[in-house]
Design an enzyme around this catalytic site. Sequence first.
Site, PDB file in Angstrom:
ATOM      1  N   MET C   1      77.978  58.148  72.626  1.00  0.00           N
ATOM      2  CA  MET C   1      77.720  56.725  72.793  1.00  0.00           C
ATOM      3  C   MET C   1      78.608  56.094  73.843  1.00  0.00           C
ATOM      4  O   MET C   1      79.340  55.170  73.567  1.00  0.00           O
ATOM      5  CB  MET C   1      77.864  55.995  71.473  1.00  0.00           C
ATOM      6  CG  MET C   1      79.234  56.041  70.879  1.00  0.00           C
ATOM      7  SD  MET C   1      79.122  56.206  69.118  1.00  0.00           S
ATOM      8  CE  MET C   1      78.507  57.869  68.984  1.00  0.00           C
ATOM      9  N   PRO C   2      78.521  56.610  75.068  1.00  0.00           N
ATOM     10  CA  PRO C   2      79.413  56.082  76.116  1.00  0.00           C
ATOM     11  C   PRO C   2      79.035  54.654  76.526  1.00  0.00           C
ATOM     12  O   PRO C   2      77.923  54.202  76.292  1.00  0.00           O
ATOM     13  CB  PRO C   2      79.197  57.039  77.286  1.00  0.00           C
ATOM     14  CG  PRO C   2      78.489  58.222  76.723  1.00  0.00           C
ATOM     15  CD  PRO C   2      77.708  57.726  75.549  1.00  0.00           C
ATOM     16  N   TYR C   3      80.006  54.009  77.120  1.00  0.00           N
ATOM     17  CA  TYR C   3      79.813  52.682  77.713  1.00  0.00           C
ATOM     18  C   TYR C   3      80.315  52.767  79.150  1.00  0.00           C
ATOM     19  O   TYR C   3      81.436  53.227  79.387  1.00  0.00           O
ATOM     20  CB  TYR C   3      80.608  51.636  76.933  1.00  0.00           C
ATOM     21  CG  TYR C   3      80.636  50.296  77.613  1.00  0.00           C
ATOM     22  CD1 TYR C   3      79.561  49.413  77.487  1.00  0.00           C
ATOM     23  CD2 TYR C   3      81.706  49.908  78.404  1.00  0.00           C
ATOM     24  CE1 TYR C   3      79.574  48.183  78.125  1.00  0.00           C
ATOM     25  CE2 TYR C   3      81.720  48.680  79.047  1.00  0.00           C
ATOM     26  CZ  TYR C   3      80.657  47.832  78.900  1.00  0.00           C
ATOM     27  OH  TYR C   3      80.654  46.616  79.543  1.00  0.00           O
TER      28      TYR C   3
END
Lengths: 66, 66, 66, 66, 66, 66
Positions: C1-3
């Site tokens: 769940m990268p940003y």
Amino acid sequence: MPYVNIKITREGATAEQKAALIQGVTQLLVDVLGKNPQTTMVVIDEVETDNWGIGGESVTLRRRRE
Amino acid sequence: MPYVNIKITREGATAEQKAALIQGVTQLLVDVLGKNPQTTMVVIDEVETDNWGIGGESVTLRRRRE
Amino acid sequence: MPYVNIKITREGATAEQKAALIQGVTQLLVDVLGKNPQTTMVVIDEVETDNWGIGGESVTLRRRRE
Amino acid sequence: MPYVNIKITREGATAEQKAALIQGVTQLLVDVLGKNPQTTMVVIDEVETDNWGIGGESVTLRRRRE
Amino acid sequence: MPYVNIKITREGATAEQKAALIQGVTQLLVDVLGKNPQTTMVVIDEVETDNWGIGGESVTLRRRRE
Amino acid sequence: MPYVNIKITREGATAEQKAALIQGVTQLLVDVLGKNPQTTMVVIDEVETDNWGIGGESVTLRRRRE
């Protein structure tokens, strides 16, 4: 799909407290704006007191004076 | 002179993988927008799973349930 | 769940170019780290050239000199 | 009530140097914009050289080549 | 003295809704961590849907498909 | 190669004032840490007063009360 970044000084916040922040701010975005919690992200940064300043001095020095 | 910040959970990304992210996103900015790679900056933040939330719970708890 | 946060100067990037950045950086995180694209977020900030500095001067002034 | 975030590579900046950054940037905001120093916040992030890229490569690799 | 940044898509959040986010997240930090609300800062960024991506596509395109 | 982000309320800072912030903070990083100004980046964000909170209320409301 909001993204929230919370910065606090690193002073021993527990995993339970951090989970409460994540739960609480996600619920706030549901309640106020009807956002989908499944795509709401929260990132907490814990910052050393030497690296945080307010009033022109570090929190480390401010705490020492208080 | 773009600036890119990539946040990922801290779960053992290697120096080689991080170098591949830096190389790849810099090239993407060259290809799509013609940006100068020499003044393109990339900062990768690795975040503890206790400090990252999605769906109202921390990644630590989410992983445990899965 | 990268940003991922990409900051560029506001100089006419089109919706198609921004879609290409979103698609490209999401794919990069899939390829390099095996991340799930469904929970990968990208935010692009376009910054006025008066508000971006490099080498001690604003991009507005730098462009004028070039 | 400005907020300033300074990111530098983690290469041994001392508490005194970080205090000087906090003091200096707070004073700059007072001098240039008349901001209230009491509500001016500064956060310094120190980033590993593997996690910082410029010119498409990490600072670690760049330093090795120099 | 926490700092909170909330990023949402620019889709008509009212001043009242934004005030409710500011009030709510400040109170959350008081309740969970005992932080001082007087030095708690909140910044809300509203981001164009062309500039926000999830699942490899912009929110603009995602909304069109839905 | 530092990166500095300065967030201020949007209240009419001029291009000259923003140039002074860019020049000043770049020089500070040269003076305190010996950083190379050519690869020092500064990004200034101007934030609407409805979108900035302190003490649990927006700056818009705070200004009205003062």
